[in-house]
Design an enzyme around this catalytic site. Structure first.
Site, PDB file in Angstrom:
ATOM      1  N   ARG A  42       0.773  -1.168   0.048  1.00 14.40           N
ATOM      2  CA  ARG A  42       0.013  -0.075  -0.002  1.00 14.40           C
ATOM      3  C   ARG A  42       0.901   1.352   0.060  1.00 14.40           C
ATOM      4  O   ARG A  42       0.367   2.068  -0.244  1.00 14.40           O
ATOM      5  CB  ARG A  42      -0.856   0.062   1.266  1.00 14.40           C
ATOM      6  CG  ARG A  42      -1.893  -1.132   1.290  1.00 14.40           C
ATOM      7  CD  ARG A  42      -2.788  -0.858   2.311  1.00 14.40           C
ATOM      8  NE  ARG A  42      -2.223  -1.669   3.571  1.00 14.40           N
ATOM      9  CZ  ARG A  42      -2.810  -2.111   4.438  1.00 14.40           C
ATOM     10  NH1 ARG A  42      -3.987  -2.071   4.416  1.00 14.40           N
ATOM     11  NH2 ARG A  42      -2.214  -2.633   5.549  1.00 14.40           N
ATOM     12  N   GLY A  43       1.988   1.253   0.425  1.00 15.17           N
ATOM     13  CA  GLY A  43       2.727   2.433   0.548  1.00 15.17           C
ATOM     14  C   GLY A  43       3.039   3.358  -0.639  1.00 15.17           C
ATOM     15  O   GLY A  43       3.322   4.508  -0.246  1.00 15.17           O
ATOM     16  N   ASP A  99       7.524   2.998  -2.372  1.00 11.05           N
ATOM     17  CA  ASP A  99       7.648   4.249  -1.605  1.00 11.05           C
ATOM     18  C   ASP A  99       9.250   4.493  -0.903  1.00 11.05           C
ATOM     19  O   ASP A  99       9.660   5.337  -1.016  1.00 11.05           O
ATOM     20  CB  ASP A  99       6.791   4.410  -0.352  1.00 11.05           C
ATOM     21  CG  ASP A  99       6.978   2.954   0.315  1.00 11.05           C
ATOM     22  OD1 ASP A  99       7.337   2.131   0.042  1.00 11.05           O
ATOM     23  OD2 ASP A  99       6.020   2.684   1.682  1.00 11.05           O
ATOM     24  N   ASP A 102      14.808   0.090   1.544  1.00 11.18           N
ATOM     25  CA  ASP A 102      15.990   0.135   2.642  1.00 11.18           C
ATOM     26  C   ASP A 102      16.695  -1.259   2.718  1.00 11.18           C
ATOM     27  O   ASP A 102      17.555  -1.304   2.004  1.00 11.18           O
ATOM     28  CB  ASP A 102      15.312   0.420   4.091  1.00 11.18           C
ATOM     29  CG  ASP A 102      13.947  -0.405   4.493  1.00 11.18           C
ATOM     30  OD1 ASP A 102      13.864  -1.408   3.883  1.00 11.18           O
ATOM     31  OD2 ASP A 102      13.351  -0.033   5.161  1.00 11.18           O
ATOM     32  N   SER A 103      16.104  -2.341   3.462  1.00 11.30           N
ATOM     33  CA  SER A 103      16.887  -3.887   3.345  1.00 11.30           C
ATOM     34  C   SER A 103      16.776  -4.067   1.855  1.00 11.30           C
ATOM     35  O   SER A 103      17.809  -4.846   1.369  1.00 11.30           O
ATOM     36  CB  SER A 103      16.147  -4.583   4.260  1.00 11.30           C
ATOM     37  OG  SER A 103      14.825  -4.969   3.533  1.00 11.30           O
ATOM     38  N   GLY A 104      15.946  -3.947   1.088  1.00 10.17           N
ATOM     39  CA  GLY A 104      16.031  -4.430  -0.255  1.00 10.17           C
ATOM     40  C   GLY A 104      15.342  -5.765  -0.420  1.00 10.17           C
ATOM     41  O   GLY A 104      15.118  -6.192  -1.435  1.00 10.17           O
ATOM     42  N   LYS A 130      17.072   4.302   1.312  1.00  7.52           N
ATOM     43  CA  LYS A 130      17.885   4.280   2.684  1.00  7.52           C
ATOM     44  C   LYS A 130      18.962   3.239   2.645  1.00  7.52           C
ATOM     45  O   LYS A 130      18.704   2.078   2.965  1.00  7.52           O
ATOM     46  CB  LYS A 130      16.894   3.929   3.806  1.00  7.52           C
ATOM     47  CG  LYS A 130      17.528   4.131   4.951  1.00  7.52           C
ATOM     48  CD  LYS A 130      16.597   3.408   6.330  1.00  7.52           C
ATOM     49  CE  LYS A 130      15.136   4.316   6.109  1.00  7.52           C
ATOM     50  NZ  LYS A 130      14.178   3.829   7.491  1.00  7.52           N
ATOM     51  N   ARG A 164      -0.700   7.818   6.364  1.00  6.26           N
ATOM     52  CA  ARG A 164      -0.129   7.766   5.078  1.00  6.26           C
ATOM     53  C   ARG A 164      -0.581   9.041   4.128  1.00  6.26           C
ATOM     54  O   ARG A 164       0.041   9.396   3.093  1.00  6.26           O
ATOM     55  CB  ARG A 164      -0.828   6.573   4.124  1.00  6.26           C
ATOM     56  CG  ARG A 164      -0.308   4.919   4.721  1.00  6.26           C
ATOM     57  CD  ARG A 164      -0.943   4.135   3.707  1.00  6.26           C
ATOM     58  NE  ARG A 164      -0.671   2.759   4.412  1.00  6.26           N
ATOM     59  CZ  ARG A 164       0.367   1.959   4.153  1.00  6.26           C
ATOM     60  NH1 ARG A 164       1.231   2.581   3.401  1.00  6.26           N
ATOM     61  NH2 ARG A 164       0.405   0.842   4.906  1.00  6.26           N
TER      62      ARG A 164
END
Length: 174
Positions: A42-43, A99, A102-104, A130, A164
Site C-alpha cells: 500500500r505504501g 515508496d 531500505d533492506s532491499g 535508505k 499515509r
C-alpha cells in the site's frame, strides 16, 4: 497515536518538485515503450499516483500487494506477495514503483517474481532510498531522495496503519 514532535525531512513542495523531475526523466526514457507501471501497495500508492499523472506517455498501470513490515518500524525480511499483477508483462517494459527501498528484501522478491514473467526490461523507481539499511545487492534505477537511517512517516509511508495521507515526510525529534 503517540504525541512526539515531528521533524520534517521533505516538505510537500519539495516532494512535488522531485516527483515532477522524475516524471520528466521517465517520460523521456520510456517515450517509445510499451510500458507497464506496477505500484507496490500500500505504501507507494500516493507516490505512484502523483508520478504517473505527471508522466506524458501512454502506459498500463497495475498493482501488487506485498507485506514485510507488519506493525514494526523495520522489515521482518519475510516478504509475502498478497496480490499479484493482472497484466501480461511478457516482452514489455516494466517499471516498479515503491515508496522506499531500505533492506532491499521486498524489491529483490518482486524483481525475481516479475522476471519469471519475461519482461523486456525491469526497472525500479522509489521515492526514498535508505542505503545504510541494505541487506541485498540491489539499487533502484530512479530515486527521489536518499535518506539516513531514520524511521519516516507520511506521503504513503505509515506508522501502525496511520499517517499515509500526510503530504510531507517526517521523522520524530527525540
Amino acid at each position: 497515536m503517540e504525541k512526539r514532535k515531528e521533524k520534517i525531512l521533505f516538505s510537500e513542495k519539495t516532494i512535488n518538485s522531485r516527483v515532477q523531475e522524475l516524471a520528466k526523466e521517465l517520460t523521456i526514457d520510456y517515450k517509445d515503450s510499451d510500458l507497464v507501471v506496477i505500484s507496490l501497495l500500500r505504501g507507494s500508492f500516493i507516490f505512484a499516483a502523483d508520478l504517473v499523472r505527471a508522466m506524458k506517455i501512454p502506459m498500463e498501470i497495475d498493482f501488487m500487494t506485498t507485506a514485510s513490515y507488519g506493525h514494526e518500524e523495520s522489515s521482518t525480511g519475510d516478504v509475502k506477495i498478497l496480490q499479484d499483477i493482472r497484466a501480461d508483462i511478457q516482452g514489455r517494459d516494466v517499471l516498479i514503483v515503491d515508496d522506499i527501498i531500505d533492506s532491499g528484501y521486498t524489491m529483490e522478491k518482486i524483481r525475481n517474481h516479475l522476471n519469471k514473467k519475461n519482461p523486456k526490461s525491469l526497472k525500479t523507481v522509489v521515492l526514498l532510498d535508505k542505503p545504510s539499511r541494505r541487506q541485498v545487492d540491489l539499487e533502484a534505477e530512479y530515486v527521489g531522495f536518499e535518506i539516513p537511517d531514520v524511521f519516516i512517516v507520511g506521503c504513503g509511508l505509515n506508522y501502525k496503519n496511520h499517517c499515509r495521507n500526510i503530504p510531507y515526510i517526517y521523522t520524530y525529534d527525540d
